[in-house]
Design a protein around this motif. Structure first.
Motif, PDB file in Angstrom:
ATOM      1  N   ASN A  30       0.830  -1.196   0.000  1.00  4.23           N
ATOM      2  CA  ASN A  30       0.000   0.000   0.000  1.00  4.23           C
ATOM      3  C   ASN A  30       0.863   1.243   0.000  1.00  4.23           C
ATOM      4  O   ASN A  30       2.034   1.241   0.377  1.00  4.23           O
ATOM      5  CB  ASN A  30      -0.974  -0.018   1.180  1.00  4.23           C
ATOM      6  CG  ASN A  30      -0.306   0.208   2.524  1.00  4.23           C
ATOM      7  OD1 ASN A  30       0.318   1.235   2.748  1.00  4.23           O
ATOM      8  ND2 ASN A  30      -0.469  -0.768   3.417  1.00  4.23           N
ATOM      9  N   LEU A  31       0.278   2.344  -0.462  1.00  2.00           N
ATOM     10  CA  LEU A  31       1.010   3.582  -0.695  1.00  2.00           C
ATOM     11  C   LEU A  31       1.643   4.122   0.585  1.00  2.00           C
ATOM     12  O   LEU A  31       2.748   4.660   0.553  1.00  2.00           O
ATOM     13  CB  LEU A  31       0.060   4.622  -1.304  1.00  2.00           C
ATOM     14  CG  LEU A  31       0.675   5.985  -1.640  1.00  2.00           C
ATOM     15  CD1 LEU A  31       1.802   5.828  -2.649  1.00  2.00           C
ATOM     16  CD2 LEU A  31      -0.397   6.932  -2.172  1.00  2.00           C
ATOM     17  N   ILE A  32       0.955   3.978   1.717  1.00  2.00           N
ATOM     18  CA  ILE A  32       1.478   4.493   2.975  1.00  2.00           C
ATOM     19  C   ILE A  32       2.779   3.783   3.345  1.00  2.00           C
ATOM     20  O   ILE A  32       3.753   4.419   3.755  1.00  2.00           O
ATOM     21  CB  ILE A  32       0.445   4.327   4.107  1.00  2.00           C
ATOM     22  CG1 ILE A  32      -0.880   4.994   3.731  1.00  2.00           C
ATOM     23  CG2 ILE A  32       0.991   4.912   5.408  1.00  2.00           C
ATOM     24  CD1 ILE A  32      -0.745   6.457   3.397  1.00  2.00           C
ATOM     25  N   LEU A  33       2.819   2.472   3.175  1.00  2.00           N
ATOM     26  CA  LEU A  33       4.043   1.738   3.463  1.00  2.00           C
ATOM     27  C   LEU A  33       5.155   2.118   2.492  1.00  2.00           C
ATOM     28  O   LEU A  33       6.327   2.170   2.858  1.00  2.00           O
ATOM     29  CB  LEU A  33       3.796   0.231   3.412  1.00  2.00           C
ATOM     30  CG  LEU A  33       2.925  -0.363   4.521  1.00  2.00           C
ATOM     31  CD1 LEU A  33       2.881  -1.885   4.390  1.00  2.00           C
ATOM     32  CD2 LEU A  33       3.454   0.020   5.902  1.00  2.00           C
ATOM     33  N   THR A  34       4.789   2.376   1.250  1.00  2.00           N
ATOM     34  CA  THR A  34       5.778   2.803   0.258  1.00  2.00           C
ATOM     35  C   THR A  34       6.401   4.132   0.659  1.00  2.00           C
ATOM     36  O   THR A  34       7.621   4.316   0.596  1.00  2.00           O
ATOM     37  CB  THR A  34       5.136   2.925  -1.129  1.00  2.00           C
ATOM     38  OG1 THR A  34       4.528   1.684  -1.496  1.00  2.00           O
ATOM     39  CG2 THR A  34       6.173   3.301  -2.176  1.00  2.00           C
ATOM     40  N   VAL A  35       5.555   5.062   1.074  1.00  2.00           N
ATOM     41  CA  VAL A  35       6.057   6.366   1.533  1.00  2.00           C
ATOM     42  C   VAL A  35       6.954   6.189   2.758  1.00  2.00           C
ATOM     43  O   VAL A  35       8.004   6.835   2.872  1.00  2.00           O
ATOM     44  CB  VAL A  35       4.882   7.317   1.846  1.00  2.00           C
ATOM     45  CG1 VAL A  35       5.375   8.590   2.525  1.00  2.00           C
ATOM     46  CG2 VAL A  35       4.123   7.661   0.571  1.00  2.00           C
ATOM     47  N   PHE A  36       6.546   5.316   3.671  1.00  2.00           N
ATOM     48  CA  PHE A  36       7.362   5.047   4.859  1.00  2.00           C
ATOM     49  C   PHE A  36       8.748   4.551   4.472  1.00  2.00           C
ATOM     50  O   PHE A  36       9.765   5.037   4.990  1.00  2.00           O
ATOM     51  CB  PHE A  36       6.664   4.022   5.756  1.00  2.00           C
ATOM     52  CG  PHE A  36       7.591   3.337   6.716  1.00  2.00           C
ATOM     53  CD1 PHE A  36       8.191   4.034   7.756  1.00  2.00           C
ATOM     54  CD2 PHE A  36       7.897   1.985   6.562  1.00  2.00           C
ATOM     55  CE1 PHE A  36       9.060   3.399   8.638  1.00  2.00           C
ATOM     56  CE2 PHE A  36       8.763   1.345   7.433  1.00  2.00           C
ATOM     57  CZ  PHE A  36       9.349   2.062   8.468  1.00  2.00           C
TER      58      PHE A  36
END
Length: 448
Positions: A30-36
């Motif tokens: 998911n995008l949030i984990l990618t940003v993290f």
């Protein structure tokens, strides 16, 4: 019923696609984990890059003592300061890599929601139970860093002659810190969790108020009640030095009831002086190591510098900044508390959103990825304050030489890096370099 500890995580790459739960995914992640992951790597690479730059710069200066320092530091001491800088930098790089690995493991593997689920099943969803879950999780997540703390004290600092602590004292300090943290922090966390359910959507505003007032109380309480649990703070003995320092306080308009001497040599050979508290509770503390290393006029200049922070209004300025940052922090937490996608992105089951604790845990672990980039601005502002306090000390003493000699001794005795890379010092240093401080002191005198 406690939230399920089950989680699903699939690594993958590809185009951004909507997931079944409505969150955006990049491939299987998911995008949030990618940003993290991106933020974690950017912070890690930037930190290591600055460390390597500074270490190479120090080595490049190691051939001989720079001309500006030859009148107060000999070649063996200068070489030792370079060696100390390199050793600390290498240790810091390994520590950064380790911390990043632990953070990635905790947040990407699903360990954090699993741990939360297990502790919640044991302690419950009540206010006091959830506060204990939050406190216990913080303690458990700090355990992986303990070996590095031990190594820093008993290997790195010991190697360069700074460590004065015993293993027993080190362990006692840890238990004291844990106990004090529990006595103070546990009820405070319980109050915050209570506010979430008791005052509605503006709980974060009440939370900010409570925590900011707590910070103000701690500014006074910490030096008066907590520091003495770790170190002896005793009024300076009567004598010429005490008379001289009180005369300085009187002529600079600083109402000082006492000047305290702290037994810093109990744990470390490093020397320092600092200002604590405000109003009638203000205290100036000098390390016993500092008193041993300096002449009377140099100590007077150090005290004048600390008084300068008070007279220039730096303490209220820092309190105001703390209020602003604490307000923004709680506002962000309040917003994230209403965003189910935030906790669910890190594998927390939807049932866990009935508690604020997952949001607080994630915020605690993730905030450093953002605040890291604010360090240069904080450092710049702090350096401005140091220049102002130096100027006040110069004017109070009627000359810059005493403060200059004091600064040189502090750098020599602490094996400070005398030639940091400008990018490194600009990013991290809360104090100007020795050359920068001396240049400001003597240029101002020449211009008068």
């Amino acid at each position: 019923m406690p939230p399920s500890s089950r989680f699903h995580f699939h690594a993958g790459y590809g185009f951004a696609l909507p997931a079944e739960d409505g969150s955006v995914r990049v491939g299987g992640m998911n995008l949030i984990l990618t940003v993290f992951v991106i933020l974690l790597l950017l912070k890690l690479l930037s930190s290591i890059g600055l460390d390597v730059l500074n270490m190479r710069h120090a080595r490049a200066q190691s051939a001989e003592v720079p001309e500006a320092f030859r009148d107060f530091i000999d070649e063996p001491t200068y070489a030792k300061s370079i060696e100390y800088t390199v050793a600390k930098t290498r240790f810091g790089i390994v520590n950064d890599l380790y911390d990043a690995g632990i953070l990635a493991l905790v947040l990407l593997s699903g360990f954090l929601p699993w741990l939360y689920g297990q502790l919640t099943a044991l302690l419950g969803y009540g206010v006091w139970g959830q506060a204990l879950v939050l406190f216990a999780t913080g303690i458990l997540l700090s355990i992986p860093g303990m070996p590095f703390d031990w190594w820093s004290t008993f290997r790195l600092e010991e190697r360069f002659g700074f460590n004065k602590s015993s293993l027993q004292l080190w362990i006692v300090d840890k238990f004291k810190g844990l106990l004090i943290g529990f006595i103070i922090g546990y009820p405070l966390l319980a109050l915050l969790i209570f506010l979430v359910s008791a005052v509605g959507s503006l709980w974060w505003l009440w939370g900010f108020t409570v925590f900011f007032l707590f910070q103000l109380v701690m500014v006074v309480a910490y030096p008066m009640f907590i520091m003495p649990l770790f170190n002896k703070l005793e009024p300076m003995e009567d004598g010429e030095l005490k008379t001289r320092l009180f005369n300085l306080a009187e002529r600079t308009g600083f109402q000082a009831k006492t000047i305290l001497v702290m037994d810093g040599s109990k744990r470390s050979g490093h020397s320092n002086a600092f200002f604590a508290g405000f109003g009638k509770f203000r205290r100036i503390v000098l390390f016993d190591t500092l008193i041993e290393q300096m002449e009377a006029d140099e100590l007077e200049a150090v005290l004048a510098h600390e008084i300068g922070h008070y007279k220039k209004g730096h303490i209220p300025q820092r309190i105001i900044l703390s209020a602003v940052t604490t307000f923004l922090m709680f506002a962000l937490i309040g917003w994230l508390a209403n965003a189910a996608w935030f906790t669910e992105a890190f594998h927390f089951a939807s049932e866990s959103t009935q508690s604020i604790v997952p949001v607080l845990l994630l915020f605690m672990l993730l905030s450093g990825l953002v605040t890291f980039w604010l360090a240069p601005f904080s450092s710049l502002w702090s350096r401005k304050h140091e220049y102002e306090a130096d100027a006040f000390a110069r004017d109070a003493m009627g000359q810059p030489q005493s403060l200059s000699r004091a600064l040189r001794k502090l750098h020599k005795e602490n094996l400070s890096n005398l030639t940091p890379h400008p990018a490194y010092s600009g990013f991290y240093y809360s104090h100007p370099t020795l050359l920068e401080r001396e240049a400001a002191l003597f240029e101002a005198e020449a211009g008068q």
